[in-house]
Design a protein around this motif. Structure first.
Motif, PDB file in Angstrom:
ATOM      1  N   LEU A  20       0.802  -1.074   0.036  1.00 14.06           N
ATOM      2  CA  LEU A  20       0.060   0.009   0.095  1.00 14.06           C
ATOM      3  C   LEU A  20       0.858   1.385   0.055  1.00 14.06           C
ATOM      4  O   LEU A  20       0.609   2.148   0.906  1.00 14.06           O
ATOM      5  CB  LEU A  20      -1.034  -0.117   0.982  1.00 14.06           C
ATOM      6  N   GLY A  21       1.593   1.356  -0.986  1.00 12.40           N
ATOM      7  CA  GLY A  21       2.689   2.508  -0.961  1.00 12.40           C
ATOM      8  C   GLY A  21       2.251   3.489  -1.996  1.00 12.40           C
ATOM      9  O   GLY A  21       0.901   3.813  -2.093  1.00 12.40           O
ATOM     10  N   ASN A  22       2.925   4.088  -2.673  1.00 14.09           N
ATOM     11  CA  ASN A  22       2.552   5.357  -3.421  1.00 14.09           C
ATOM     12  C   ASN A  22       1.688   4.729  -4.770  1.00 14.09           C
ATOM     13  O   ASN A  22       0.976   5.740  -5.228  1.00 14.09           O
ATOM     14  CB  ASN A  22       3.788   6.083  -3.928  1.00 14.09           C
ATOM     15  N   VAL A  23       1.809   3.542  -5.084  1.00 20.39           N
ATOM     16  CA  VAL A  23       0.801   3.019  -6.062  1.00 20.39           C
ATOM     17  C   VAL A  23      -0.070   2.066  -5.662  1.00 20.39           C
ATOM     18  O   VAL A  23      -1.248   2.476  -5.915  1.00 20.39           O
ATOM     19  CB  VAL A  23       2.034   2.139  -7.121  1.00 20.39           C
ATOM     20  N   GLY A  24       0.120   1.324  -4.666  1.00 24.55           N
ATOM     21  CA  GLY A  24      -0.851   0.362  -4.299  1.00 24.55           C
ATOM     22  C   GLY A  24      -2.000   1.121  -3.594  1.00 24.55           C
ATOM     23  O   GLY A  24      -3.169   0.643  -3.897  1.00 24.55           O
ATOM     24  N   GLN A  25      -1.764   1.914  -2.911  1.00 29.06           N
ATOM     25  CA  GLN A  25      -2.761   2.650  -2.259  1.00 29.06           C
ATOM     26  C   GLN A  25      -3.803   3.264  -3.155  1.00 29.06           C
ATOM     27  O   GLN A  25      -4.981   3.117  -3.002  1.00 29.06           O
ATOM     28  CB  GLN A  25      -2.323   3.605  -1.235  1.00 29.06           C
TER      29      GLN A  25
END
Length: 182
Positions: A18-23
Motif C-alpha cells: 500500500l505504497g505510492n502505487v498500491g494505495q
C-alpha cells in the motif's frame, strides 16, 4: 484472457503493498468492484478490516489477480508459485520474479503475467512525450501491446515477459538498422 468470462466488477483482486502505487490502485479499483483486497504489514486506519489480508497470507489467498505493488524485487519464487491461487499477476513491482525458474513455473502453472515493463510504461511515456495528446496516444498502445504479447506467448509457449523482451529487441534492432541506412 485468464478472466475473459468475468466482468471487471466480478474479478477478485489482491493488491500487495500500500505504497505510492498500491494505495491509489486500491482506491481506484474499489470504485469499480467490491472484490478488492489489500495486503501490507498493517491495515491503514479507517480501511475495511474485511478487505485486509495479512502479509503472511498473501500467497495462499484465493483471487483472480495478484497485483504486486511493493518495492522489493524478486519476491515471486518457485515456492511462491506453488502456493499461488491466482490466474493473473499484474502489478507495478519491478522485477517481480526471483529468476527464470519462477517465471517459467508461473507460465507452466497457467498464470498469465502482464509484464511489468509494459504495464508500467505510463511513467516513462509521460516524461518522454511533449504534449498530452502524444502521451495519450502512446498510453493507448499499451493494451494492444499486451494483446500482442499474450498471443505470441501462447503461440510460442513462452512466458509473456520473455516475449516482451523479444519484442523490445526487435524494435531496437529495427531502429539500429534504420539508423545505419544512408
Amino acid at each position: 484472457y485468464a478472466c475473459k468470462d468475468k466482468r471487471l466488477d466480478e474479478i477478485q483482486i489482491l493488491v500487495q503493498g500500500l505504497g505510492n502505487v498500491g494505495q491509489p490502485l486500491v482506491k481506484e479499483l474499489s470504485g469499480v468492484t467490491d472484490h478488492v483486497f489489500y495486503a501490507d504489514r498493517v491495515n491503514p486506519p479507517g480501511w475495511d478490516e474485511n478487505k485486509f489480508v495479512p502479509v503472511k497470507d498473501v500467497y495462499d489467498f484465493k483471487a483472480d489477480v495478484l497485483s504486486p505493488c511493493v518495492s522489493a524485487a524478486g519476491l515471486i519464487t518457485e515456492d511462491v508459485i506453488d502456493h499461488l491461487k491466482v490466474s493473473i499477476i499484474a502489478g507495478s513491482s519491478n522485477l517481480q520474479f526471483a529468476d527464470d525458474k519462477a517465471l517459467w513455473a508461473a507460465h507452466n502453472k497457467g498464470i498469465l503475467h502482464a509484464p511489468d515493463p509494459v504495464i508500467n510504461g505510463g511513467g516513462i511515456i509521460a516524461v518522454t512525450q511533449d504534449t498530452p495528446e502524444k502521451v495519450q496516444a502512446k498510453l493507448d498502445l499499451i493494451p494492444k501491446t499486451l494483446v500482442e504479447i499474450f498471443e505470441r506467448s501462447k503461440a510460442a509457449n513462452k512466458p509473456p515477459l520473455i516475449i516482451a523482451e523479444e519484442i523490445a529487441t526487435e524494435i531496437l534492432t529495427a531502429a539500429e538498422i534504420k539508423q545505419k541506412k544512408p
